[in-house]
Enzyme design. Structure first.
Site, short mmCIF file in Angstrom:
data_model
loop_
_atom_site.label_atom_id
_atom_site.label_comp_id
_atom_site.label_asym_id
_atom_site.label_seq_id
_atom_site.Cartn_x
_atom_site.Cartn_y
_atom_site.Cartn_z
CE LYS A 121 -3.82 2.28 0.23
NZ LYS A 121 -3.30 2.98 -0.96
CD GLN A 178 3.35 4.81 2.19
OE1 GLN A 178 3.98 5.63 1.53
NE2 GLN A 178 2.24 5.13 2.83
CE LYS A 233 4.08 7.71 5.41
NZ LYS A 233 3.78 8.63 4.29
CE LYS A 237 4.85 7.30 -1.98
NZ LYS A 237 4.24 7.78 -0.73
CG ASP A 284 3.57 10.84 -2.86
OD1 ASP A 284 3.42 10.56 -1.67
OD2 ASP A 284 4.57 11.48 -3.28
CB THR A 325 -2.20 13.75 4.26
OG1 THR A 325 -2.61 12.65 3.45
CG2 THR A 325 -0.73 13.60 4.62
#
Ligand code: GLU
Length: 449
Positions: A93, A114, A117, A129, A169, A212
């Site tokens: 993800k 990631q 996170k 990513k 992103d 975010t």
């Protein structure tokens, strides 16, 4: 048995030798590895299992050609990537970035961050990513559509709702996700859990757009309150002017702070009266213009070109780097400290250099690392996946409340992990350790895969 320090140093030397030209990736790895030394002293079985050397090697890297026709009928070619870094705790993800700077080092650093996170969110998502070295700036809608369709024609072979779930992103927002989703659907049929950040009419989640930015401020609120501060009448610098910055500003203003500056790659806007968010949204979200356009409609504001000065030279109580990696260096950090900054929270991924982080920590500035503070975006992406699987659509308030709870838990878990390893107040170490432990336990249980 070797010590944690010896083990971490040995693996880092191997990583450097194997990835010597990948500066951003090595920077992200160095920061995490340094934090994990006490963890290996406490759990030597992870040394025996060589967890670190396994974790730092992506499960898979896909790199592919993206040919497309521009509006002049000229053939263009870009390079696309997907790094499927870790599926220890769930399907890969993470977002897709369209920016000319994208290369293997950038997608690997982002994918590595990631993993931790996503683990911190407490939700079952692994790390990945991707992106392309495509520059969306100045491209027409039709060019964006042709590029994204070509990109997805290859990417669709590698993703799926239980396999790998991309999102946005830098350079990939609602418009791009819409085109990517359309092309995926044309090739594979309707599977709405394959991408997140979708439009609200086709499986997107309320509050994903805000998540975010809001999440950064919810995290900062916890950090400030734990140290006897709040947002009331504080001044703030928010770098960037994209999705993260805009919704960080919205929540900061709602909580009583005054945001005095924003930026893009060409320079920064200083508005001593406080940023007019409706105007900023008009410029960025509607007109898709550069931030300089803001100053044409707002008398007291000024624009400073990037080469003429830094947004970090302004005086403020709070600083939120929400633009991109390495946008805030050691010198910038010193200036912020001299100007009396109380807290710094990262909305972007790795916006502070290692030197800058060291300055903040030595000076006792409250510092929230991106992989904890900006996890709200991917957390709500995971909530979008849940809604898609259960064929439900939650209200804005339901999602927002879950986001508040998730950010509060990330803060608490990071602060407690730091305390447990005698590093009280060090949220960089705390976030790395808390994120790592879940992934390490899962890897340990699943054997050598
Ligand atoms: N690109 C965002 C991040 O850096 C969001 C990823 C997602 O929603 O999957 O976390």
């Amino acid at each position: 048995m070797v010590s944690g320090k010896e083990y971490v140093t040995r693996v880092f030397e191997q990583v450097k030798a194997n990835n010597s030209h990948e500066d951003e990736f090595l920077q992200a790895v160095e920061e995490v590895f340094h934090s994990l030394i006490p963890v290996f002293d406490k759990y030597p079985k992870y040394i025996t299992e060589n967890i670190l050397a396994r974790l730092v090697e992506p499960e898979r890297i896909i790199s592919f050609r993206v040919p497309w026709l521009d509006d002049n009928g000229q053939v263009q070619v870009n390079r696309g990537y997907r790094v499927q870094f870790s599926s220890a705790i769930g399907p890969y993800k993470g977002g897709l970035r369209f920016h000319p700077s994208v290369n293997q080092s950038i997608v690997k650093f982002l994918g590595f961050e990631q993993i931790f996170k996503n683990s911190l969110t407490g939700l079952p998502i692994g790390g990945g990513k991707g992106g392309a070295n495509f520059d969306p700036k100045g491209k027409s809608d039709n060019e964006i559509m042709r590029f994204t369709q070509s990109f997805m024609t290859e990417l669709q072979k590698h993703i799926g709702p239980d396999m790998d779930v991309p999102a946005g992103d830098i350079g990939v927002g609602g418009r791009e996700i819409g085109y990517l989703f359309g092309q995926y659907k044309r090739l594979n049929g309707y599977q709405n859990g394959v991408l997140t950040g979708k439009g609200l009419t086709f499986g997107g989640s309320l509050a994903r757009t805000e998540a975010t930015g809001y999440g950064v401020i919810y995290f900062t609120k916890c950090m400030l309150e734990a140290n006897g501060h709040d947002f009331k009448d504080k001044t703030a610098i928010v770098s960037g002017s994209g999705n993260v910055a805009i919704y960080a500003i919205e929540k900061l203003q709602a909580l009583g702070a005054k945001v005095i500056a924003v930026s893009d790659s060409s320079g920064f806007v200083h508005d001593p009266d406080g940023i007019d968010l409706d105007l900023l949204k008009q410029v960025k979200e509607v007109d898709r213009d550069r931030v300089i356009a803001y100053t044409q409609k707002r008398k007291n504001s000024t624009f400073t070109e990037a080469k003429a000065g830094s947004i970090w030279s302004l005086k403020a109580d709070l600083a939120f780097p929400c633009a991109t990696q390495n946008e805030l260096n050691g010198d910038d950090a010193k200036v912020l400290v001299e100007n009396g900054v109380i807290a710094v929270a990262e909305g972007a991924n790795m916006p502070s250099t290692l030197d800058a982080v060291a300055v903040f920590q030595e000076e006792g500035i409250l510092f929230a690392p991106g992989k904890a503070a900006n996890a709200g975006g991917v957390a709500v992406s995971a909530l979008e996946m849940s809604q898609n699987s259960s064929r439900l659509a939650w209200t804005f308030d339901e999602v927002d409340q879950k986001l508040v709870d998730i950010m509060t838990t990330i803060y608490t878990n990071s602060a407690e992990a730091a305390k447990e390893f005698d590093l009280e107040g060090d949220l960089v170490a705390g976030a790395n350790i808390a994120g790592f432990l879940k992934v390490a336990q899962a890897m340990s249980s699943q054997g050598l895969v």
